[in-house]
Design a protein around this motif. Sequence first.
Motif, short mmCIF file in Angstrom:
data_model
loop_
_atom_site.label_atom_id
_atom_site.label_comp_id
_atom_site.label_asym_id
_atom_site.label_seq_id
_atom_site.Cartn_x
_atom_site.Cartn_y
_atom_site.Cartn_z
N ASP A 1 -0.96 0.99 9.69
CA ASP A 1 -0.93 -0.36 9.11
C ASP A 1 -2.20 -1.17 9.38
OD1 ASP A 1 1.62 0.08 8.00
OD2 ASP A 1 2.56 -0.45 9.91
N SER B 1 -3.75 6.85 2.77
CA SER B 1 -3.56 5.49 2.28
C SER B 1 -2.98 5.54 0.88
CB SER B 1 -4.91 4.76 2.26
OG SER B 1 -4.75 3.43 1.84
N ASP C 1 -1.66 4.09 5.91
CA ASP C 1 -0.22 4.18 5.69
C ASP C 1 0.41 5.37 6.42
OD1 ASP C 1 0.10 1.92 3.97
OD2 ASP C 1 -0.95 3.05 2.43
N ASP C 2 -0.38 6.37 6.72
CA ASP C 2 0.12 7.54 7.44
C ASP C 2 -1.08 8.33 7.93
OD1 ASP C 2 1.97 9.28 8.56
OD2 ASP C 2 2.96 9.76 6.67
N LEU D 1 2.82 5.81 2.14
CA LEU D 1 3.69 4.81 2.75
C LEU D 1 5.15 5.11 2.44
CD1 LEU D 1 4.05 2.22 4.35
CD2 LEU D 1 3.76 0.95 2.22
N LYS E 1 -5.08 0.27 3.47
CA LYS E 1 -4.46 0.29 4.80
C LYS E 1 -4.16 1.72 5.19
CE LYS E 1 -2.17 -4.03 5.61
NZ LYS E 1 -0.93 -4.64 6.04
#
Length: 126
Positions: free
Chosen positions: A11, A45, A26-27, A50, A24
């Motif tokens: 994040d 991202s 996301d993982d 996400l 961002k």
Amino acid sequence: MRIQVSQELLDRQLVDRDGRLVGKVDDVEFAFGADGVPYLRSLLSGPGALGQRVGGRLGRILVLTAERFVTDRPLAPLRIPYALVERVDSAVWLRVSADELPTSPVEQWLRRNLIDRIPGAGRASG
């Protein structure tokens, strides 16, 4: 270097070398080295990454909504090799310009079908 992925990466804003926001984190994606030791390979991202991280009904809704904007399915996340990370603080700073990264499928669709149709958008500075 030792990091706690959930606290130090997930994040966080991705910022290119010119200070532009890229997205961002996301993982993340891990791999195994030749010695069998896991290492952080890529930052992921995008809504596809996400959605998988969130999981459940909400995660499926995120992915399905984003897939409405792309022609290539399943929706692939933007993969940024961890070797391109300059430093991590309140954001994740990259060694490269955003122009050197692949464009996310959702951003390509938005640019082609929305932004490029705005009068004067071709003259906007990036």
